[in-house]
Design a protein around this motif. Structure first.
Motif, PDB file in Angstrom:
ATOM      1  N   THR A 399      -0.171   8.060  -2.530  1.00  0.00           N
ATOM      2  CA  THR A 399      -1.312   7.365  -1.962  1.00  0.00           C
ATOM      3  C   THR A 399      -1.242   5.930  -2.450  1.00  0.00           C
ATOM      4  OG1 THR A 399      -2.636   9.384  -1.951  1.00  0.00           O
ATOM      5  CG2 THR A 399      -3.824   7.284  -1.846  1.00  0.00           C
ATOM      6  N   PHE A 400      -1.255   4.986  -1.522  1.00  0.00           N
ATOM      7  CA  PHE A 400      -1.000   3.594  -1.902  1.00  0.00           C
ATOM      8  C   PHE A 400      -1.973   3.098  -2.966  1.00  0.00           C
ATOM      9  CE2 PHE A 400       0.931   2.805   2.536  1.00  0.00           C
ATOM     10  CZ  PHE A 400       2.103   3.408   2.110  1.00  0.00           C
ATOM     11  N   ALA A 401      -3.241   3.469  -2.834  1.00  0.00           N
ATOM     12  CA  ALA A 401      -4.238   2.980  -3.795  1.00  0.00           C
ATOM     13  C   ALA A 401      -3.947   3.477  -5.200  1.00  0.00           C
ATOM     14  CB  ALA A 401      -5.635   3.417  -3.357  1.00  0.00           C
ATOM     15  N   ASP A 402      -3.361   4.680  -5.307  1.00  0.00           N
ATOM     16  CA  ASP A 402      -3.023   5.223  -6.624  1.00  0.00           C
ATOM     17  C   ASP A 402      -1.688   4.691  -7.131  1.00  0.00           C
ATOM     18  OD1 ASP A 402      -5.329   6.696  -6.485  1.00  0.00           O
ATOM     19  OD2 ASP A 402      -4.338   8.487  -5.685  1.00  0.00           O
ATOM     20  N   ALA A 403      -0.679   4.680  -6.248  1.00  0.00           N
ATOM     21  CA  ALA A 403       0.665   4.312  -6.666  1.00  0.00           C
ATOM     22  C   ALA A 403       0.808   2.825  -6.945  1.00  0.00           C
ATOM     23  CB  ALA A 403       1.676   4.733  -5.597  1.00  0.00           C
ATOM     24  N   LEU A 404       0.094   2.005  -6.170  1.00  0.00           N
ATOM     25  CA  LEU A 404       0.266   0.559  -6.292  1.00  0.00           C
ATOM     26  C   LEU A 404      -0.864  -0.120  -7.060  1.00  0.00           C
ATOM     27  CD1 LEU A 404       1.557  -0.219  -2.680  1.00  0.00           C
ATOM     28  CD2 LEU A 404       2.873   0.345  -4.725  1.00  0.00           C
ATOM     29  N   GLY A 405      -1.928   0.641  -7.355  1.00  0.00           N
ATOM     30  CA  GLY A 405      -3.021   0.086  -8.132  1.00  0.00           C
ATOM     31  C   GLY A 405      -3.706  -1.062  -7.424  1.00  0.00           C
ATOM     32  N   PRO A 406      -4.079  -2.117  -8.160  1.00  0.00           N
ATOM     33  CA  PRO A 406      -4.803  -3.235  -7.567  1.00  0.00           C
ATOM     34  C   PRO A 406      -4.048  -3.899  -6.412  1.00  0.00           C
ATOM     35  CG  PRO A 406      -4.866  -3.356  -9.967  1.00  0.00           C
ATOM     36  CD  PRO A 406      -3.891  -2.275  -9.614  1.00  0.00           C
ATOM     37  N   GLU A 407      -2.700  -3.814  -6.424  1.00  0.00           N
ATOM     38  CA  GLU A 407      -1.945  -4.450  -5.352  1.00  0.00           C
ATOM     39  C   GLU A 407      -2.284  -3.840  -3.990  1.00  0.00           C
ATOM     40  OE1 GLU A 407      -0.040  -7.044  -5.486  1.00  0.00           O
ATOM     41  OE2 GLU A 407      -0.337  -7.256  -7.631  1.00  0.00           O
ATOM     42  N   ALA A 408      -2.608  -2.537  -3.951  1.00  0.00           N
ATOM     43  CA  ALA A 408      -2.920  -1.884  -2.686  1.00  0.00           C
ATOM     44  C   ALA A 408      -4.188  -2.447  -2.070  1.00  0.00           C
ATOM     45  CB  ALA A 408      -3.055  -0.382  -2.891  1.00  0.00           C
ATOM     46  N   GLU A 409      -5.113  -2.902  -2.916  1.00  0.00           N
ATOM     47  CA  GLU A 409      -6.370  -3.428  -2.402  1.00  0.00           C
ATOM     48  C   GLU A 409      -6.168  -4.740  -1.657  1.00  0.00           C
ATOM     49  OE1 GLU A 409      -9.034  -3.711  -5.656  1.00  0.00           O
ATOM     50  OE2 GLU A 409      -8.875  -1.595  -6.201  1.00  0.00           O
ATOM     51  N   GLY A 410      -5.104  -5.447  -1.978  1.00  0.00           N
ATOM     52  CA  GLY A 410      -4.858  -6.716  -1.313  1.00  0.00           C
ATOM     53  C   GLY A 410      -3.943  -6.616  -0.119  1.00  0.00           C
ATOM     54  N   VAL A 411      -3.549  -5.387   0.250  1.00  0.00           N
ATOM     55  CA  VAL A 411      -2.665  -5.216   1.399  1.00  0.00           C
ATOM     56  C   VAL A 411      -3.407  -5.625   2.659  1.00  0.00           C
ATOM     57  CG1 VAL A 411      -1.442  -3.525   2.802  1.00  0.00           C
ATOM     58  CG2 VAL A 411      -1.303  -3.399   0.314  1.00  0.00           C
ATOM     59  N   PRO A 412      -2.837  -6.500   3.478  1.00  0.00           N
ATOM     60  CA  PRO A 412      -3.510  -6.936   4.695  1.00  0.00           C
ATOM     61  C   PRO A 412      -3.773  -5.767   5.636  1.00  0.00           C
ATOM     62  CG  PRO A 412      -1.610  -8.336   4.211  1.00  0.00           C
ATOM     63  CD  PRO A 412      -1.539  -7.165   3.291  1.00  0.00           C
ATOM     64  N   ASP A 413      -4.915  -5.809   6.360  1.00  0.00           N
ATOM     65  CA  ASP A 413      -5.135  -4.763   7.341  1.00  0.00           C
ATOM     66  C   ASP A 413      -4.305  -5.072   8.584  1.00  0.00           C
ATOM     67  OD1 ASP A 413      -6.435  -6.528   9.050  1.00  0.00           O
ATOM     68  OD2 ASP A 413      -8.419  -5.655   8.765  1.00  0.00           O
ATOM     69  N   ALA A 414      -4.392  -4.185   9.569  1.00  0.00           N
ATOM     70  CA  ALA A 414      -3.500  -4.274  10.725  1.00  0.00           C
ATOM     71  C   ALA A 414      -3.634  -5.605  11.460  1.00  0.00           C
ATOM     72  CB  ALA A 414      -3.779  -3.108  11.668  1.00  0.00           C
ATOM     73  N   TYR A 415      -4.865  -6.032  11.719  1.00  0.00           N
ATOM     74  CA  TYR A 415      -5.050  -7.272  12.479  1.00  0.00           C
ATOM     75  C   TYR A 415      -4.549  -8.484  11.706  1.00  0.00           C
ATOM     76  CZ  TYR A 415      -7.530  -5.290  16.440  1.00  0.00           C
ATOM     77  OH  TYR A 415      -7.839  -4.602  17.589  1.00  0.00           O
ATOM     78  N   GLU A 416      -4.776  -8.502  10.407  1.00  0.00           N
ATOM     79  CA  GLU A 416      -4.284  -9.620   9.600  1.00  0.00           C
ATOM     80  C   GLU A 416      -2.775  -9.760   9.734  1.00  0.00           C
ATOM     81  OE1 GLU A 416      -5.676  -9.742   5.481  1.00  0.00           O
ATOM     82  OE2 GLU A 416      -7.154  -8.225   6.041  1.00  0.00           O
ATOM     83  N   ARG A 417      -2.082  -8.656   9.557  1.00  0.00           N
ATOM     84  CA  ARG A 417      -0.617  -8.674   9.605  1.00  0.00           C
ATOM     85  C   ARG A 417      -0.124  -9.086  10.994  1.00  0.00           C
ATOM     86  NH1 ARG A 417       0.138  -4.479   7.377  1.00  0.00           N
ATOM     87  NH2 ARG A 417       1.224  -5.150   5.507  1.00  0.00           N
ATOM     88  N   LEU A 418      -0.712  -8.514  12.025  1.00  0.00           N
ATOM     89  CA  LEU A 418      -0.216  -8.770  13.375  1.00  0.00           C
ATOM     90  C   LEU A 418      -0.463 -10.213  13.801  1.00  0.00           C
ATOM     91  CD1 LEU A 418      -1.242  -5.395  15.068  1.00  0.00           C
ATOM     92  CD2 LEU A 418       1.063  -6.141  14.421  1.00  0.00           C
TER      93      LEU A 418
END
Length: 486
Positions: A399-418
């Motif tokens: 699970t990204f939130a568990d495996a990546l810790g705080p970094e997962a919270e800053g992952v761009p959502d779909a619209y941001e990335r696109l």
């Protein structure tokens, strides 16, 4: 692990429909997050264009309210908000007339150092008018990019007509047909898992895979979209685009390079290899009224609608890799839980050395798109403790939130990335025109068949997994749907 944020080049982004729900809820909050991350150049500009009579100041106040409504309260500062709002402008525009186009031309920079992007966050009926006026008013330069939202047509004929209209004014390399599902982190990780790990790709074929399940379940009903949805249904609204794209990413051959046309060429091959499903391999459903809310007929204000709010299908792909492997797709509204998940169910071992009491076990690779994005691989191990060789299935969970810790919270959502991909000129995660038309070519005969027969959807209760017939679709071949979990 430190997430790298690579700034994009200077740009002007015009959002037609800039006061609409999508702009306020997704597009502009997403751009604000990219601004706060340092990805947007300070000189870039975002220009809202709509029918409302607004000043720049009024538009900025509206967007400030949207940021406060749709983003966590502690995720930004007043200084960041002010700096972002300073990059916003507004033009009142008539999409089908002449008003506002002169003002827009003066505002949008047309030079070799500024990227131009135009987001059509409006009804598809206005796409052609906007494209024509951008061209005739000489606002869009030769390198301009346009972004168009689904629905991209409602059948093959309308999709071809829309493609033709856009291509009258823009080259295919300038057209970005957006499907936000393809911008999800886990969807892209699917390609990384497949093509970046020697572990999986050798097993990704009919010799080792028993079947594939793709589920996109929603807990909400049609709500305020009733008028649109009743003319569309689950097949047009979800299967023809979202689920078809997920299917393509699962089933496609490895592209020669990770570039737009190489990836989209392989996706197109999958669509063209799809067999027409048999009638008894399709289950259509419609949710009924319940004590906790309205049923479908009440929400669309119709007593005789035969539009489906649920669909389950068994599909086959006629190529060497997937011969004999069924792909099961299902999607529906007012279901048990909100989830989007892809599961690759591997075959059982050809011979078990353990006694019959150890049970049946198989590996399942599950890719969760929402909620709680992540990837889980189910493996079989010995249950701890004495008493013999008892087998149990346990998940290897990322699970990204568990495996990546705080970094997962800053992952761009779909619209941001696109949107950032549009600015970069990267079309990998956007649908090509021939891909859209091929999907409609496969979809149209299915819809025409059940429309001609006047087939009524099967009723199902709100808060369930859909009609019983969907379970039968799996059970008749000794399989079962994996549980829908929140």
């Amino acid at each position: 692990m430190v997430s790298r944020v690579i700034p994009v080049d200077d740009f002007d982004l015009v959002i037609f429909g800039g006061t609409g729900d999508l702009a306020r809820r997704k597009i502009l909050p997403g751009l604000f997050r990219r601004f706060c991350s340092g990805q947007m150049p300070a000189q870039s500009r975002i220009i809202g264009a709509a029918r409302s009579e607004l000043s720049d100041a009024a538009f900025r106040r509206d967007i400030k309210a949207a940021l406060e409504e749709f983003l966590p309260k502690d995720s930004f500062s007043a200084k960041e908000v002010k700096a972002f709002l300073d990059q916003l402008h507004y033009v009142r525009i008539d999409a089908t007339g002449t008003e506002g186009w002169g003002a827009l031309k003066k505002l949008v920079r047309n030079d070799k150092d500024t990227i131009q992007a135009f987001y059509f966050s409006v009804a598809p009926s206005l796409f052609g008018d906007l494209a024509e006026r951008l061209h005739t008013n000489k606002i869009a330069g030769p390198g301009a990019r346009i972004v168009v939202e689904k629905p991209f047509g409602r059948d093959l004929g309308s999709a071809k007509k829309l493609n033709s209209t856009l291509r009258d004014h823009f080259d295919e390399s300038q057209i970005y047909r957006i499907d936000h599902y393809l911008g999800k982190e886990t969807v892209q990780n699917l390609m990384a898992v497949r093509f970046g790990n020697m572990l999986f790709e050798p097993l990704w074929n009919a010799q080792y895979v028993d079947h594939v399940q793709i589920t996109v379940a929603e807990t909400v009903g049609v709500g305020g979209r009733g008028a649109y949805y009743d003319k569309s249904g689950a097949m047009r609204d979800m299967v023809q685009n979202h689920l078809m794209q997920l299917l393509c990413l699962i089933a496609m051959e490895p592209p020669s390079h990770f570039d737009p046309d190489a990836v989209r060429d392989e996706k197109l091959k999958v669509i063209r290899a799809l067999d027409p499903p048999k009638r008894d391999d399709i289950v259509r459903g419609q949710y009924e009224s319940a004590t906790d809310g309205k049923g479908y007929l009440e929400e669309v204000e119709s007593n005789d609608s035969i539009t489906e709010s649920f669909i389950a299908m068994k599909l086959a792909i006629s190529n060497w890799r997937w011969a004999g492997v069924p792909f099961y797709l299902r999607t529906g509204k007012r279901m048990k839980a909100r989830t989007s998940e892809i599961s690759i169910v591997f075959k059982e071992t050809p011979h078990s050395i353990f006694d019959k009491d150890s049970g049946r076990h198989r590996n399942i690779l599950s890719i969760r798109l929402q909620p709680n994005e992540g990837i889980t691989l189910g493996v079989t191990i010995k249950e701890p403790g004495p008493g013999g060789m008892r087998l149990v299935d346990v998940p290897l969970d990322m699970t990204f939130a568990d495996a990546l810790g705080p970094e997962a919270e800053g992952v761009p959502d779909a619209y941001e990335r696109l949107i950032m991909d549009v600015i970069r000129g990267n079309q990998t995660l956007f649908m090509r025109g021939d891909e859209v038309e091929a999907a409609w070519s496969w979809t149209d005969p299915i819809i025409e068949d059940w429309t001609r027969r006047g087939e009524r959807p099967k009723p199902y209760d709100v808060g369930t997994t859909g009609p019983e017939d969907a379970a039968v679709l799996m059970h008749r071949e000794g399989r079962r749907w994996l549980d829908i979990k929140a």
